[in-house]
Design an enzyme around this catalytic site. Structure first.
Site, PDB file in Angstrom:
ATOM      1  N   HIS A 142       0.807  -1.224   0.000  1.00  0.00           N
ATOM      2  CA  HIS A 142       0.000   0.000   0.000  1.00  0.00           C
ATOM      3  C   HIS A 142       0.844   1.281   0.000  1.00  0.00           C
ATOM      4  O   HIS A 142       0.290   2.369   0.003  1.00  0.00           O
ATOM      5  CB  HIS A 142      -0.898  -0.017   1.239  1.00  0.00           C
ATOM      6  CG  HIS A 142      -1.987   1.008   1.233  1.00  0.00           C
ATOM      7  ND1 HIS A 142      -2.893   1.146   0.187  1.00  0.00           N
ATOM      8  CD2 HIS A 142      -2.340   1.959   2.146  1.00  0.00           C
ATOM      9  CE1 HIS A 142      -3.735   2.123   0.465  1.00  0.00           C
ATOM     10  NE2 HIS A 142      -3.424   2.633   1.637  1.00  0.00           N
ATOM     11  N   TRP A 143       2.160   1.142  -0.023  1.00  0.00           N
ATOM     12  CA  TRP A 143       3.055   2.284   0.190  1.00  0.00           C
ATOM     13  C   TRP A 143       4.056   2.370  -0.948  1.00  0.00           C
ATOM     14  O   TRP A 143       5.255   2.345  -0.731  1.00  0.00           O
ATOM     15  CB  TRP A 143       3.774   2.106   1.525  1.00  0.00           C
ATOM     16  CG  TRP A 143       3.845   3.321   2.377  1.00  0.00           C
ATOM     17  CD1 TRP A 143       3.266   4.523   2.179  1.00  0.00           C
ATOM     18  CD2 TRP A 143       4.576   3.423   3.615  1.00  0.00           C
ATOM     19  NE1 TRP A 143       3.571   5.388   3.205  1.00  0.00           N
ATOM     20  CE2 TRP A 143       4.362   4.734   4.099  1.00  0.00           C
ATOM     21  CE3 TRP A 143       5.372   2.547   4.347  1.00  0.00           C
ATOM     22  CZ2 TRP A 143       4.930   5.179   5.296  1.00  0.00           C
ATOM     23  CZ3 TRP A 143       5.930   2.994   5.537  1.00  0.00           C
ATOM     24  CH2 TRP A 143       5.712   4.296   6.007  1.00  0.00           C
TER      25      TRP A 143
END
EC number: 3.7.1.14
Length: 289
Positions: free
Chosen positions: A269-270
């Site tokens: 997610h990063w």
């Protein structure tokens, strides 16, 4: 002649602004780095303890070196900004506050990078004030709605909400283990810093839970309105994102007319942190051409 690189620290770039939003006065914290004719604003995600600096410290220097001014805004309820209970759309709240901040800084138009909640907020501003937005970069967020493929709420969102309710190092590590693809890069120092940030502002944690109780759908589905966004948009996703499913990225690229999508494999997610060097090159190329 060689020039000495600009030394960038969180403390030296820290600023505050007092802004009005719908009759409420809010103190908003932001970092202001570099100078140039164009400005890039970075908007962080909604994880406990998140700040603009924590989310984007691997991405600032290349933009500053390329001649951009960079602004990181701590959204209301995060970092050093005032806390707030949001009973409506968090995306629209953040967009309004950013609009007020840009007005106070005399910035008519900016490029925006938004991660997760920051992506939702960037899209909200593009819908509210399209003249404010030059180019958009959206990572792991941009619109709400239900995924037809992944169980909702997702595994990551459940862990995030659990961490807000019980902010312990054990729950932080559980969330971060699914936040990124390769958790071996997560250090004990990073965990402790994030935990300290969370516990330093228990009002943020408590008000986030109160906001969810008042309105479980903090981030609305902008799907039907995406076609009106005219800003060139780069959408970047992690194939292994366990917080916001990759099909959200497909909905964004289908809905936003001038958009393109890049998917990183071995990425959660990063994306801007997990694949920082390639991410930075990709963003610079997108902004410059």
């Amino acid at each position: 002649m060689t020039t000495t690189p600009l030394t960038i620290t969180e403390a030296s770039t820290s600023r505050f602004a007092r802004l009005l939003d719908e009759g409420r006065e809010l103190q908003i914290h932001y970092n202001d780095i570099g100078q140039g004719p164009q400005t890039v604003v970075m908007l962080h995600g909604s994880g406990p303890g998140a700040t603009g600096w924590a989310n984007f410290h691997r991405n600032i220097q290349p933009l500053v070196d390329a001649g951009y001014r960079v602004i990181l805004m701590d959204c209301p309820g995060w970092g050093k900004s005032d806390s707030i209970v949001c009973t409506g759309s968090r995306s629209d709240l953040n967009a309004r506050v950013l609009d007020r901040l840009l007005e106070s800084l005399g910035l008519e138009q900016v490029h925006i990078l938004g991660n997760s909640m920051g992506g939702h907020s960037a899209v909200a501003l593009a819908l509210q004030q399209p003249q404010r937005v030059g180019k958009l970069v959206l990572m792991g967020g941009g619109t709400g709605g239900v995924s037809p493929y992944a169980p909702m709420p997702t595994e990551g969102i459940k862990l995030l909400q659990g961490l807000y309710r019980d902010p312990s190092i054990e729950n932080l590590k559980k969330m971060m283990a699914v936040f990124v693809f390769d958790s071996s890069d997560l250090t004990e120092e990073l965990f402790q810093t994030r935990l300290d940030n969370m516990l330093a502002r228990r009002d943020h944690l408590e008000n986030f839970v109160k906001s969810l109780e008042a309105n479980p759908r903090q981030f609305p589905d902008f799907g039907p309105r995406l076609g009106s966004i005219q800003s060139p948009t780069l959408i970047i996703w992690g194939r292994n994102d366990r917080f916001v499913p990759m099909d959200t990225g497909l909905r964004l690229v289908a809905g936003i007319p001038q958009s393109e999508l890049h998917v990183f494999n071995h990425c959660g997610h990063w994306a801007q942190w997990e694949h920082a060097p390639r991410f930075n090159r990709m963003v610079l190329d997108f902004l410059q051409h």
